[in-house]
Write a protein that holds these residues in place. Structure first.
Motif, PDB file in Angstrom:
ATOM      1  N   MET A 298      92.656 -22.026  11.895  1.00  0.00           N
ATOM      2  CA  MET A 298      91.607 -22.991  12.236  1.00  0.00           C
ATOM      3  C   MET A 298      91.481 -24.052  11.145  1.00  0.00           C
ATOM      4  N   GLN A 299      91.591 -23.625   9.891  1.00  0.00           N
ATOM      5  CA  GLN A 299      91.490 -24.564   8.771  1.00  0.00           C
ATOM      6  C   GLN A 299      92.597 -25.612   8.827  1.00  0.00           C
ATOM      7  N   VAL A 300      93.811 -25.184   9.131  1.00  0.00           N
ATOM      8  CA  VAL A 300      94.936 -26.115   9.227  1.00  0.00           C
ATOM      9  C   VAL A 300      94.736 -27.078  10.392  1.00  0.00           C
ATOM     10  N   LEU A 301      94.347 -26.552  11.567  1.00  0.00           N
ATOM     11  CA  LEU A 301      94.113 -27.401  12.733  1.00  0.00           C
ATOM     12  C   LEU A 301      92.997 -28.408  12.474  1.00  0.00           C
ATOM     13  N   PHE A 302      91.923 -27.973  11.835  1.00  0.00           N
ATOM     14  CA  PHE A 302      90.809 -28.873  11.522  1.00  0.00           C
ATOM     15  C   PHE A 302      91.281 -30.010  10.621  1.00  0.00           C
ATOM     16  N   ASN A 303      92.132 -29.666   9.650  1.00  0.00           N
ATOM     17  CA  ASN A 303      92.631 -30.696   8.739  1.00  0.00           C
ATOM     18  C   ASN A 303      93.490 -31.706   9.492  1.00  0.00           C
ATOM     19  N   PHE A 304      94.398 -31.216  10.336  1.00  0.00           N
ATOM     20  CA  PHE A 304      95.241 -32.107  11.133  1.00  0.00           C
ATOM     21  C   PHE A 304      94.390 -33.034  12.002  1.00  0.00           C
ATOM     22  N   LEU A 305      93.364 -32.458  12.659  1.00  0.00           N
ATOM     23  CA  LEU A 305      92.528 -33.239  13.557  1.00  0.00           C
ATOM     24  C   LEU A 305      91.671 -34.256  12.802  1.00  0.00           C
ATOM     25  N   SER A 306      91.142 -33.856  11.657  1.00  0.00           N
ATOM     26  CA  SER A 306      90.328 -34.787  10.861  1.00  0.00           C
ATOM     27  C   SER A 306      91.148 -35.995  10.426  1.00  0.00           C
ATOM     28  N   ASN A 307      92.393 -35.747   9.993  1.00  0.00           N
ATOM     29  CA  ASN A 307      93.261 -36.856   9.597  1.00  0.00           C
ATOM     30  C   ASN A 307      93.609 -37.736  10.790  1.00  0.00           C
ATOM     31  N   ALA A 308      93.893 -37.101  11.931  1.00  0.00           N
ATOM     32  CA  ALA A 308      94.233 -37.883  13.127  1.00  0.00           C
ATOM     33  C   ALA A 308      93.066 -38.771  13.542  1.00  0.00           C
ATOM     34  N   ILE A 309      91.852 -38.236  13.468  1.00  0.00           N
ATOM     35  CA  ILE A 309      90.668 -39.019  13.842  1.00  0.00           C
ATOM     36  C   ILE A 309      90.466 -40.197  12.888  1.00  0.00           C
ATOM     37  N   LYS A 310      90.712 -39.982  11.602  1.00  0.00           N
ATOM     38  CA  LYS A 310      90.560 -41.058  10.614  1.00  0.00           C
ATOM     39  C   LYS A 310      91.448 -42.250  10.932  1.00  0.00           C
ATOM     40  N   PHE A 311      92.688 -41.977  11.357  1.00  0.00           N
ATOM     41  CA  PHE A 311      93.680 -43.043  11.457  1.00  0.00           C
ATOM     42  C   PHE A 311      94.030 -43.438  12.892  1.00  0.00           C
ATOM     43  N   THR A 312      93.251 -42.941  13.854  1.00  0.00           N
ATOM     44  CA  THR A 312      93.504 -43.297  15.255  1.00  0.00           C
ATOM     45  C   THR A 312      92.290 -44.027  15.815  1.00  0.00           C
ATOM     46  N   LYS A 313      92.435 -45.308  16.080  1.00  0.00           N
ATOM     47  CA  LYS A 313      91.338 -46.142  16.574  1.00  0.00           C
ATOM     48  C   LYS A 313      91.424 -46.399  18.072  1.00  0.00           C
ATOM     49  N   LYS A 314      92.570 -46.119  18.670  1.00  0.00           N
ATOM     50  CA  LYS A 314      92.719 -46.262  20.115  1.00  0.00           C
ATOM     51  C   LYS A 314      93.847 -45.340  20.588  1.00  0.00           C
TER      52      LYS A 314
END
Length: 400
Positions: A298-314
């Motif tokens: 879960m920790q790894v997935l959360f990290n991946f998702l947090s980074n994706a959200i930071k750099f994905t605007k559309k």
């Protein structure tokens, strides 16, 4: 590091070999057993052998016209057990095959072939060589000693040394210096990263105490909570990294449903994506029970998702997994800004932040790498700059 004086000695040695071997051949062709000159030349040959015999090195000659390589193994006693002694080694093709594939263009085509064509007079080069599946680092000093009528070389002498230990020591020193530099940058960055949310918490807490409007108080609380979470994440990253480094990270292995882990990650992050971005997970994925640490996955997935959200605007962010023969492949794909090929090679290194304007420790992905490695899997990224990235990891299929 390789000694500069040693490099010059190798070059001089190559030049001396050319003249001495020519003289030695002439001596052998014209028998002069009592000649003082012959004795002196033989003495020089003995000195040359002693010089070449220091370390793992060898000399070979290339006959350009007949495409023949002759290696003088008698000059170096080490060559009997040398890692430089490769069979077959008779012509240019054998020489090419001995070079590491990534270095062939530079070593063979950009240097050796150009020397044979007379485009360069001599050269010194470091490169990788293959020996029984091993990769060696070698240094070569190369120059012609006979020429055709048109000025192109007819014979070339090649002096080769195994510098693997020296090269590895040099690289270890470079890596140590880089690690010190990154650690210093990390400590300097942490003072800023921690101070920023603390200032926000203190400042908006004061405003909250004075605010009368309900909506205003709610907006202040939202800012405070956001910075509380950020500060907690910073502290967690530092503590986790410290635990992993010291070998004290706790892991709790049990049966865990990967589908349930992905659904939990989806539910937490679906409200965090930017407007215009869709978070996708196929709920028709079959359940897959693994014997692993659910919280660390879960920790790894959360990290991946947090980074994706930071750099994905559309566009979209997609969570998925796929069962393979021996493992399961888990990925988070986004349509964000992407990562350059150079940055992809270092993104999982400790203290690396690709965007200095984004808050964070630069430890998140390094921690993910350590976790997945401990769990027996692999981790990586594939990215197309400007189009998006796919961060992935694998986990072994095993029963409890």
């Amino acid at each position: 590091m390789l000694n500069k004086h040693q490099d010059e000695s190798k070059k001089n040695l190559t030049g001396n070999l050319v003249s001495l071997e020519e003289k030695n051949r002439n001596i052998q062709m014209h028998t002069m057993p009592e000649s003082i000159g012959a004795e002196r030349d033989q003495e020089k040959i003995a000195i040359l052998k002693a010089a070449v015999n220091i370390g793992d090195s060898l000399i070979w000659e290339y006959d350009v016209q007949h495409d023949l390589i002759h290696v003088d193994y008698d000059l170096n006693e080490h060559t009997k057990f040398s890692r430089l002694r490769i069979k077959p080694f008779r012509n240019k093709e054998d020489f090419l095959n001995a070079i590491h594939p990534d270095d062939r263009q530079n070593v063979f085509y950009d240097h050796f072939e150009r020397l044979i064509r007379g485009e360069i007079k001599s050269y010194s080069i470091k490169y990788r060589r293959i020996f029984e599946g091993q990769v060696l680092w070698v240094e070569a000093n190369v120059q012609p000693y006979r020429y055709n009528a048109d000025g192109t070389p007819s014979c070339v002498v090649y002096y080769l040394s195994d510098i693997t230990k020296e090269y590895e020591s040099e690289m270890a020193l470079v890596e140590a210096r880089e690690a010190d530099r990154l650690k210093s940058a990390f400590l300097a960055n942490m003072s800023h990263e921690i101070r920023t949310p603390l200032n926000a918490i203190v400042g908006f807490s004061s405003l909250l105490a004075e605010a009368d409007d309900h909506e205003e108080r709610d907006s202040y609380m939202e800012v405070i909570n956001k910075n509380n979470a950020l500060l907690l994440q910073l502290v967690d990253d530092i503590l986790d990294f410290s635990k992993i480094e010291s070998g004290k990270m706790d892991y709790n292995f049990a049966d865990a449903d990967l589908k349930g882990i992905c659904m939990d990650a989806y539910n937490v992050h679906v409200v965090r994506v930017n407007p215009g971005v869709e978070l996708i997970f196929n709920f028709e994925h079959p359940s897959l029970v693994l014997y692993t640490d659910e919280q660390r996955i879960m920790q790894v997935l959360f990290n991946f998702l947090s980074n994706a959200i930071k750099f994905t605007k559309k566009g979209s962010i997609t969570i998925s997994y796929k069962k393979r023969i021996d493992d399961v492949y888990v990925s988070v794909a986004d349509t964000g800004i992407g990562i350059s090929a150079e940055d992809c090679r270092i993104v999982f290194n400790r203290f690396v932040k690709l965007d200095s304007f984004q808050q964070g420790t630069g430890l998140g992905l390094a921690i993910c790498k350590m976790i997945i490695k401990f769990l027996g899997g692999q981790i990586g990224v594939a990215s197309d700059e400007g189009k998006g990235s796919v961060f992935w990891f694998t986990l072994p299929l095993s029963e409890s």
